[in-house]
Design a protein around this motif. Structure first.
Motif, mmCIF file in Angstrom:
data_model
loop_
_atom_site.group_PDB
_atom_site.id
_atom_site.type_symbol
_atom_site.label_atom_id
_atom_site.label_comp_id
_atom_site.label_asym_id
_atom_site.label_seq_id
_atom_site.Cartn_x
_atom_site.Cartn_y
_atom_site.Cartn_z
ATOM 1 N N GLU A 163 0.831 -1.198 0.000
ATOM 2 C CA GLU A 163 0.000 0.000 0.000
ATOM 3 C C GLU A 163 0.866 1.249 0.000
ATOM 4 O O GLU A 163 1.998 1.246 0.475
ATOM 5 C CB GLU A 163 -0.948 -0.024 1.196
ATOM 6 N N GLY A 164 0.319 2.334 -0.537
ATOM 7 C CA GLY A 164 1.072 3.569 -0.688
ATOM 8 C C GLY A 164 1.724 3.633 -2.051
ATOM 9 O O GLY A 164 1.489 2.794 -2.926
ATOM 10 N N ARG A 165 2.568 4.633 -2.248
ATOM 11 C CA ARG A 165 3.206 4.838 -3.547
ATOM 12 C C ARG A 165 4.397 3.899 -3.706
ATOM 13 O O ARG A 165 5.537 4.273 -3.407
ATOM 14 C CB ARG A 165 3.623 6.303 -3.699
ATOM 15 N N VAL A 166 4.117 2.708 -4.166
ATOM 16 C CA VAL A 166 5.131 1.665 -4.290
ATOM 17 C C VAL A 166 5.283 1.299 -5.764
ATOM 18 O O VAL A 166 4.319 0.863 -6.406
ATOM 19 C CB VAL A 166 4.740 0.407 -3.477
ATOM 20 N N ARG A 167 6.466 1.494 -6.289
ATOM 21 C CA ARG A 167 6.745 1.059 -7.659
ATOM 22 C C ARG A 167 6.754 -0.467 -7.718
ATOM 23 O O ARG A 167 7.107 -1.140 -6.760
ATOM 24 C CB ARG A 167 8.109 1.579 -8.109
ATOM 25 N N LEU A 168 6.367 -0.999 -8.894
ATOM 26 C CA LEU A 168 6.398 -2.441 -9.150
ATOM 27 C C LEU A 168 5.521 -3.208 -8.167
ATOM 28 O O LEU A 168 5.792 -4.363 -7.849
ATOM 29 C CB LEU A 168 7.844 -2.962 -9.098
ATOM 30 N N GLU A 169 4.441 -2.574 -7.698
ATOM 31 C CA GLU A 169 3.560 -3.261 -6.748
ATOM 32 C C GLU A 169 2.900 -4.475 -7.391
ATOM 33 O O GLU A 169 2.668 -5.488 -6.726
ATOM 34 C CB GLU A 169 2.500 -2.295 -6.192
ATOM 35 N N ASP A 170 2.625 -4.404 -8.688
ATOM 36 C CA ASP A 170 2.046 -5.552 -9.386
ATOM 37 C C ASP A 170 3.011 -6.725 -9.414
ATOM 38 O O ASP A 170 2.630 -7.880 -9.180
ATOM 39 C CB ASP A 170 1.668 -5.166 -10.816
ATOM 40 N N GLN A 171 4.276 -6.432 -9.727
ATOM 41 C CA GLN A 171 5.277 -7.501 -9.774
ATOM 42 C C GLN A 171 5.465 -8.149 -8.408
ATOM 43 O O GLN A 171 5.619 -9.372 -8.319
ATOM 44 C CB GLN A 171 6.613 -6.953 -10.276
ATOM 45 N N LEU A 172 5.459 -7.339 -7.366
ATOM 46 C CA LEU A 172 5.638 -7.892 -6.023
ATOM 47 C C LEU A 172 4.480 -8.811 -5.663
ATOM 48 O O LEU A 172 4.684 -9.918 -5.139
ATOM 49 C CB LEU A 172 5.756 -6.757 -5.000
ATOM 50 N N PHE A 173 3.272 -8.383 -5.966
ATOM 51 C CA PHE A 173 2.094 -9.203 -5.695
ATOM 52 C C PHE A 173 2.154 -10.514 -6.481
ATOM 53 O O PHE A 173 1.930 -11.600 -5.922
ATOM 54 C CB PHE A 173 0.831 -8.420 -6.069
ATOM 55 N N MET A 174 2.477 -10.426 -7.774
ATOM 56 C CA MET A 174 2.501 -11.629 -8.602
ATOM 57 C C MET A 174 3.638 -12.563 -8.200
ATOM 58 O O MET A 174 3.490 -13.788 -8.241
ATOM 59 C CB MET A 174 2.614 -11.261 -10.081
ATOM 60 N N ALA A 175 4.792 -12.008 -7.821
ATOM 61 C CA ALA A 175 5.898 -12.866 -7.377
ATOM 62 C C ALA A 175 5.482 -13.676 -6.161
ATOM 63 O O ALA A 175 5.780 -14.879 -6.065
ATOM 64 C CB ALA A 175 7.126 -12.017 -7.056
ATOM 65 N N ARG A 176 4.799 -13.044 -5.224
ATOM 66 C CA ARG A 176 4.354 -13.751 -4.026
ATOM 67 C C ARG A 176 3.331 -14.827 -4.339
ATOM 68 O O ARG A 176 3.321 -15.887 -3.707
ATOM 69 C CB ARG A 176 3.764 -12.747 -3.035
ATOM 70 N N THR A 177 2.475 -14.582 -5.322
ATOM 71 C CA THR A 177 1.464 -15.598 -5.658
ATOM 72 C C THR A 177 2.074 -16.745 -6.454
ATOM 73 O O THR A 177 1.799 -17.917 -6.174
ATOM 74 C CB THR A 177 0.302 -14.978 -6.459
ATOM 75 N N TYR A 178 2.905 -16.435 -7.446
ATOM 76 C CA TYR A 178 3.439 -17.488 -8.312
ATOM 77 C C TYR A 178 4.278 -18.506 -7.539
ATOM 78 O O TYR A 178 4.212 -19.703 -7.820
ATOM 79 C CB TYR A 178 4.302 -16.873 -9.414
ATOM 80 N N VAL A 179 5.100 -18.054 -6.601
ATOM 81 C CA VAL A 179 5.985 -18.998 -5.914
ATOM 82 C C VAL A 179 5.217 -19.863 -4.914
ATOM 83 O O VAL A 179 5.757 -20.867 -4.435
ATOM 84 C CB VAL A 179 7.142 -18.274 -5.201
ATOM 85 N N ARG A 180 3.965 -19.501 -4.610
ATOM 86 C CA ARG A 180 3.169 -20.271 -3.649
ATOM 87 C C ARG A 180 2.053 -21.085 -4.294
ATOM 88 O O ARG A 180 1.492 -21.978 -3.657
ATOM 89 C CB ARG A 180 2.582 -19.334 -2.586
ATOM 90 N N ALA A 181 1.712 -20.767 -5.526
ATOM 91 C CA ALA A 181 0.594 -21.435 -6.185
ATOM 92 C C ALA A 181 0.948 -22.878 -6.533
ATOM 93 O O ALA A 181 1.979 -23.138 -7.155
ATOM 94 C CB ALA A 181 0.196 -20.676 -7.442
ATOM 95 N N LYS A 182 0.086 -23.801 -6.142
ATOM 96 C CA LYS A 182 0.292 -25.218 -6.462
ATOM 97 C C LYS A 182 -0.306 -25.583 -7.815
ATOM 98 O O LYS A 182 0.144 -26.541 -8.452
ATOM 99 C CB LYS A 182 -0.311 -26.088 -5.362
#
Length: 550
Positions: A163-182
């Motif tokens: 949250e807030g003005r964070v660059r690459l927030e989409d990439q961070l979210f997707m990185a966290r999901t991809y490495v955990r998705a079965k």
């Protein structure tokens, strides 16, 4: 959908959301108004009054999409959540098809094919994939959050947008999901998400990028991948995308050639420090030859050499040869060979010397630190394919038949890396579920060789004979398909007619619409029009082209 001062884009996008084929009783649309100061609140209020499955939540401005998306996740009541941005649209059957794929496979994430003016061809969506993971599919090549997620999966792992003005927030979210998705599924046979470029350029942040700030946020993405994977080959492969795309970008063409002075030095210093501290050695070691050379020059601090390498690499072009083209069993079979040539027109080569294979000495001559650059495997990341572009819908389709990398001798100790093979464009199956719609399609080539990627138009072999094929009828009811060489460089185009009775008049109309001389005459007329008028006419023609032959 996060909303901030969306204005008329609310009405542009809303029909695609509220009228999904899934049925209004099976899903809800949650708008989170992030403190809009225009009339967005009133527009959203009218939508909610008109549609029972629309909900609107208003909050104080947070300044970035992360918080409204998190609030939307918390407010949602469905089994799955699909993120949509206020400038974009969903195709009519998107939710129904994505939901069916998710339920069939128990998916944590479902990627729907993306198209539109912000999206070029992506081989992530080459085929529909029922089940995969980040370990066996190139998921990290698609890092926008415009996907469907199982809501419990997000809650179980505590995955949130920063949250807030964070660059690459989409990439961070997707990185966290991809490495955990079965289980991840990919819907490649139906364009689900239209990613639109705004006329006012409002897709992009107006805030100037500071290299320390930007790459500090990239460091968070890198750490998210490290946290979700053990050290080793898989982690290296997942990190390689950000190294290749984000980290090397400021020291590669065209950007390293457009910056100078303190601005260039600032980017160089920042990415060099990150290359030396954030990435395991195996990441750069697995890059193809020219990319790996860039990484080495970066670590050595050779900015001058990086600039010169970029100048020479920018001049490299793809050389496409059409060896054969014919109709076979209703499919257009094209045999192609794609290599790379330097700026002087000579092939990009590898040279065998003293039991080693070295990158083109002519390309590297005089570049400090690049002498005798070894190529352990000339086929690293080498691949090629043909791609078909539906110009009216702006969809990209991948025919069957990938090109195979081979090493061709050029005499003496010189060789070139090429990709070669047969591709079959089947008008009845290329789009997956349905035959090609009426309209015009362009055929492109794509190749990645020795770390150089190019996507040229598929044109006749320079100096060779232009293959001319007749119009054929395919399918039942039959539709006419006419291949021609037209447009810039004589690009291969396919004109497809509507199914139905086929007579002489329809055959003539199809050939006329596909004729490059007629199109050339039209382009000459357009060139004489005022720029704004010409652009509008071209845009209207592209939209209308698929219906021209009905």
């Amino acid at each position: 959908m996060p909303v901030y001062n969306a204005g008329s884009y609310i009405e542009r996008c809303a029909p695609s959301l509220v009228n999904q084929s899934l049925g209004a009783d099976a899903y809800e649309v949650v708008y989170v108004d992030d403190g809009s100061t225009d009339d967005s609140a009133e527009r959203l209020g009218r939508l909610a009054e008109a549609h029972a499955h629309v909900r609107v939540h208003r909050q104080e401005n947070s300044g970035w999409p992360g918080r409204p998306r998190n609030v939307g996740i918390d407010l949602s009541r469905g089994k799955y959540v699909q993120f949509v941005d206020q400038d974009d649209e969903l195709s009519y059957e998107a939710l129904e098809r994505l939901y069916a794929l998710a339920e069939r496979n128990g998916s944590d994430i479902v990627l729907g094919k993306v198209h539109g003016t912000m999206q070029g061809p992506s081989n992530v969506f080459k085929r529909t994939v029922e089940r995969c993971t980040a370990a066996d599919a190139p998921l990290f090549e698609s890092l926008t959050p415009h996907k469907m997620f199982r809501r419990d999966f997000l809650h179980e792992h505590g995955i949130r947008f920063p949250e807030g003005r964070v660059r690459l927030e989409d990439q961070l979210f997707m990185a966290r999901t991809y490495v955990r998705a079965k289980t991840v599924s990919i819907l490649g046979s139906y364009p689900c998400y239209r990613w639109n470029r705004r006329e006012d350029g409002g897709n992009n942040s107006s805030r100037r990028i500071n290299p320390d700030d930007y790459y500090g946020h990239l460091g968070n993405v890198v750490e998210a991948i490290k946290e979700g994977t053990p050290p080793g080959d898989l982690q290296d492969r997942l990190l390689r995308r950000s190294y290749r795309v984000e980290l090397l970008r400021p020291v590669s063409e065209p950007r390293v050639l457009r910056r100078s002075g303190k601005d260039l030095e600032a980017y160089f210093t920042t990415v060099r420090r990150m290359a030396m501290t954030s990435y395991p050695a195996g990441v750069s070691e697995g890059l193809p030859a020219i990319s790996r050379l860039r990484a080495e020059l970066l670590v050595r601090g050779r900015l001058d050499s990086l600039v010169e390498l970029a100048r020479r690499t920018e001049q490299i072009r793809a050389h496409v040869e059409v060896d054969d083209m014919r109709w076979r069993n209703g499919g257009l079979v094209i045999r192609t060979r794609i290599g790379m040539v330097r700026g002087d027109g000579e092939p990009l080569t590898v040279v065998r010397r003293g039991g080693r294979m070295l990158l083109d000495p002519e390309l590297l001559d005089g570049i400090g630190g690049a002498e005798d650059w070894e190529v352990p495997d000339p086929f690293t990341s080498a691949h090629g394919e043909l791609i078909v572009h539906d110009t009216a819908g702006n969809h990209w389709w991948y025919p069957h038949g990938e090109l195979t990398p081979v090493l061709e001798p050029l005499g003496g100790d010189r060789h070139r890396v090429v990709v070669t093979g047969e591709t079959v464009i089947d008008p009845l199956t290329i789009t997956g579920d349905e035959p090609m719609s009426p309209g015009a399609y362009q055929v492109w080539a794509s190749a990645q060789l020795l770390g150089v990627g190019r996507r040229p138009r598929l044109t006749p072999t320079p100096g060779g004979t232009r293959v001319i094929l007749g119009t054929v009828a395919v399918g039942a009811p039959a539709r006419l398909v006419s291949p021609t060489w037209a447009g810039p460089g004589g690009q291969l185009r396919l004109a497809v007619g509507a199914p139905g009775r086929i007579g002489t008049t329809r055959r003539l109309l199809l050939r006329t619409a596909a004729d490059h001389r007629l199109r050339h005459s039209v382009r000459e007329v357009l060139r004489r029009l005022p720029a704004d008028t010409s652009r509008n006419v071209r845009a209207t023609a592209r939209r209308a082209e698929r219906w021209l032959l009905r």
